[in-house]
Design a protein around this motif. Sequence first.
Motif, PDB file in Angstrom:
ATOM      1  N   VAL A 152       2.697   9.071  -8.526  1.00  0.00           N
ATOM      2  CA  VAL A 152       3.990   9.706  -8.268  1.00  0.00           C
ATOM      3  C   VAL A 152       4.704   8.925  -7.171  1.00  0.00           C
ATOM      4  N   ASP A 153       5.947   8.556  -7.404  1.00  0.00           N
ATOM      5  CA  ASP A 153       6.733   7.834  -6.411  1.00  0.00           C
ATOM      6  C   ASP A 153       8.201   7.987  -6.773  1.00  0.00           C
ATOM      7  N   LEU A 154       9.069   7.431  -5.919  1.00  0.00           N
ATOM      8  CA  LEU A 154      10.507   7.479  -6.143  1.00  0.00           C
ATOM      9  C   LEU A 154      11.045   6.204  -6.780  1.00  0.00           C
ATOM     10  N   MET A 155      10.219   5.171  -6.852  1.00  0.00           N
ATOM     11  CA  MET A 155      10.695   3.862  -7.300  1.00  0.00           C
ATOM     12  C   MET A 155       9.955   3.419  -8.564  1.00  0.00           C
ATOM     13  N   ASP A 156      10.729   3.071  -9.591  1.00  0.00           N
ATOM     14  CA  ASP A 156      10.122   2.634 -10.848  1.00  0.00           C
ATOM     15  C   ASP A 156       9.276   1.381 -10.665  1.00  0.00           C
ATOM     16  N   GLU A 157       9.698   0.478  -9.765  1.00  0.00           N
ATOM     17  CA  GLU A 157       8.936  -0.752  -9.560  1.00  0.00           C
ATOM     18  C   GLU A 157       7.521  -0.445  -9.078  1.00  0.00           C
ATOM     19  N   LYS A 158       7.400   0.528  -8.184  1.00  0.00           N
ATOM     20  CA  LYS A 158       6.075   0.898  -7.694  1.00  0.00           C
ATOM     21  C   LYS A 158       5.271   1.625  -8.758  1.00  0.00           C
ATOM     22  N   LEU A 159       5.940   2.424  -9.575  1.00  0.00           N
ATOM     23  CA  LEU A 159       5.248   3.129 -10.646  1.00  0.00           C
ATOM     24  C   LEU A 159       4.767   2.155 -11.718  1.00  0.00           C
ATOM     25  N   ASP A 160       5.573   1.134 -12.006  1.00  0.00           N
ATOM     26  CA  ASP A 160       5.125   0.105 -12.946  1.00  0.00           C
ATOM     27  C   ASP A 160       3.883  -0.610 -12.411  1.00  0.00           C
ATOM     28  N   PHE A 161       3.878  -0.872 -11.110  1.00  0.00           N
ATOM     29  CA  PHE A 161       2.719  -1.523 -10.484  1.00  0.00           C
ATOM     30  C   PHE A 161       1.497  -0.601 -10.556  1.00  0.00           C
TER      31      PHE A 161
ATOM     32  N   GLU B  85      -0.560   7.807 -16.374  1.00  0.00           N
ATOM     33  CA  GLU B  85       0.723   8.496 -16.387  1.00  0.00           C
ATOM     34  C   GLU B  85       1.405   8.265 -15.038  1.00  0.00           C
ATOM     35  N   THR B  86       2.737   8.297 -15.040  1.00  0.00           N
ATOM     36  CA  THR B  86       3.484   8.208 -13.792  1.00  0.00           C
ATOM     37  C   THR B  86       4.612   9.221 -13.815  1.00  0.00           C
ATOM     38  N   VAL B  87       5.030   9.603 -12.603  1.00  0.00           N
ATOM     39  CA  VAL B  87       6.142  10.537 -12.443  1.00  0.00           C
ATOM     40  C   VAL B  87       7.094   9.975 -11.402  1.00  0.00           C
ATOM     41  N   ASN B  88       8.354   9.792 -11.784  1.00  0.00           N
ATOM     42  CA  ASN B  88       9.377   9.407 -10.819  1.00  0.00           C
ATOM     43  C   ASN B  88       9.924  10.689 -10.214  1.00  0.00           C
ATOM     44  N   ALA B  89       9.579  10.941  -8.954  1.00  0.00           N
ATOM     45  CA  ALA B  89       9.920  12.205  -8.303  1.00  0.00           C
ATOM     46  C   ALA B  89      11.414  12.376  -8.089  1.00  0.00           C
ATOM     47  N   SER B  90      12.173  11.264  -8.176  1.00  0.00           N
ATOM     48  CA  SER B  90      13.621  11.372  -8.008  1.00  0.00           C
ATOM     49  C   SER B  90      14.315  11.818  -9.287  1.00  0.00           C
ATOM     50  N   GLU B  91      13.578  11.841 -10.385  1.00  0.00           N
ATOM     51  CA  GLU B  91      14.194  12.141 -11.673  1.00  0.00           C
ATOM     52  C   GLU B  91      13.775  13.487 -12.248  1.00  0.00           C
TER      53      GLU B  91
ATOM     54  N   ASP C 214      10.744  19.206 -10.207  1.00  0.00           N
ATOM     55  CA  ASP C 214       9.511  19.638  -9.547  1.00  0.00           C
ATOM     56  C   ASP C 214       8.379  18.680  -9.938  1.00  0.00           C
ATOM     57  N   PRO C 215       8.111  17.637  -9.101  1.00  0.00           N
ATOM     58  CA  PRO C 215       7.054  16.682  -9.447  1.00  0.00           C
ATOM     59  C   PRO C 215       5.691  17.328  -9.627  1.00  0.00           C
ATOM     60  N   ALA C 216       5.388  18.328  -8.815  1.00  0.00           N
ATOM     61  CA  ALA C 216       4.087  18.990  -8.938  1.00  0.00           C
ATOM     62  C   ALA C 216       3.950  19.680 -10.288  1.00  0.00           C
ATOM     63  N   ALA C 217       5.028  20.308 -10.765  1.00  0.00           N
ATOM     64  CA  ALA C 217       4.996  20.960 -12.075  1.00  0.00           C
ATOM     65  C   ALA C 217       4.800  19.938 -13.184  1.00  0.00           C
ATOM     66  N   GLU C 218       5.399  18.737 -13.015  1.00  0.00           N
ATOM     67  CA  GLU C 218       5.202  17.671 -13.995  1.00  0.00           C
ATOM     68  C   GLU C 218       3.733  17.278 -14.067  1.00  0.00           C
TER      69      GLU C 218
END
Length: 353
Positions: free
Chosen positions: A201-210, A218-224, A227-231
């Motif tokens: 889980v992060d706010l940046m797609d570049e870090k999630l891709d890494f 699985e990854t979750v972009n918390a800015s999009e 509720d990231p926890a619910a995701e």
Amino acid sequence: MRAAVFTDYGEPLDVREVDDPEPEPHGAVVAVEACGVCRSDWHAWQGDWEWRGLDPVPGHILGHEPAGHVVAVGEEVDGVSEGDHVAVPFNLGDGSCHLCRTGHSNICENRQALGLQPEAPGAFAEQVPVPHADHNLVTLPEGVSSVDMAGLGCRFMTAFHGLAHRADVGAGDWFVVHGCGGVGLSAVQIADAIGANVVGVDLMDEKLDFAEEQGAVETVNASEVEDPAAEVQAITDGGADVSMDALGIETTCRNAVKSLGKTGQHVQVGLTTKEAGGNLPLPTDEMVTAEIDFLGALGMPPERYDEIFRMVATGKLDPAAIITERISLDEVSGVLDDMTDFETVGIPVIDEF
């Protein structure tokens, strides 16, 4: 020797000539060949941890993830010799207190934090002094470079200790890490090697891709999402077995805890800023009724580094894969500036002094 010297909070480090260190009778001096630049350096540079006694003064040298070769040893040192290729843990123990003697030297009663307090000058320099060398210096395996091991002294081994020693992560478990910086990405790789299903889980797609490159399924972009926890709850069909907050702010800590299912375990490795002052609000009633465990993880006892080395030797772990940038000593201040806005990805390493 050349060193990047602290001048004031948030101000550029002054790269200049300073006196070479001398080893204490029980210590050694290491010629630094590589040193990671860590968010903990950023915290100290910002003055976040004055309340913890980790408060650099003008003239202090930051840096706490070094690897290199021993160039001098004190007269009381028996197990370390000049020329040894070593890594230096950031949590320096004395090797003799009760905690050190019982396998918990990472929280030694007389612990010094390398590069993070005036009594322990750090490794943004050509050489770094290390006290209690027989206890603190870790001999590196043959065939690995200092650059490859530069992130080992803090981020990688903190994540390893949190998952392999503090939490109970097993094959097929769901593990979620909130914050995919250096320690978070290390946790992704380690949890994947252990056999867990990893969510980043992060706010940046570049870090999630890494994170996906390091093993996240699985990854979750918390800015999009609202509720990231619910995701995470939805992805894991009821909640993760183990969570980690790798940043140390209220939002990530609470979201990490709320990502868990019942009887889950939370590992806290992120430390707070001066605004929080070491205290973060938590959903304690939910933690009680769901029987959530809250675990802290600080560094790792150096006598257990061999566990990482054995997994590196068999290809299960690759700390070097988290390293994304090699810089010179003169570029450190720019990297610290980038950390203010979370612009660094992975682990930047100094390899030119």
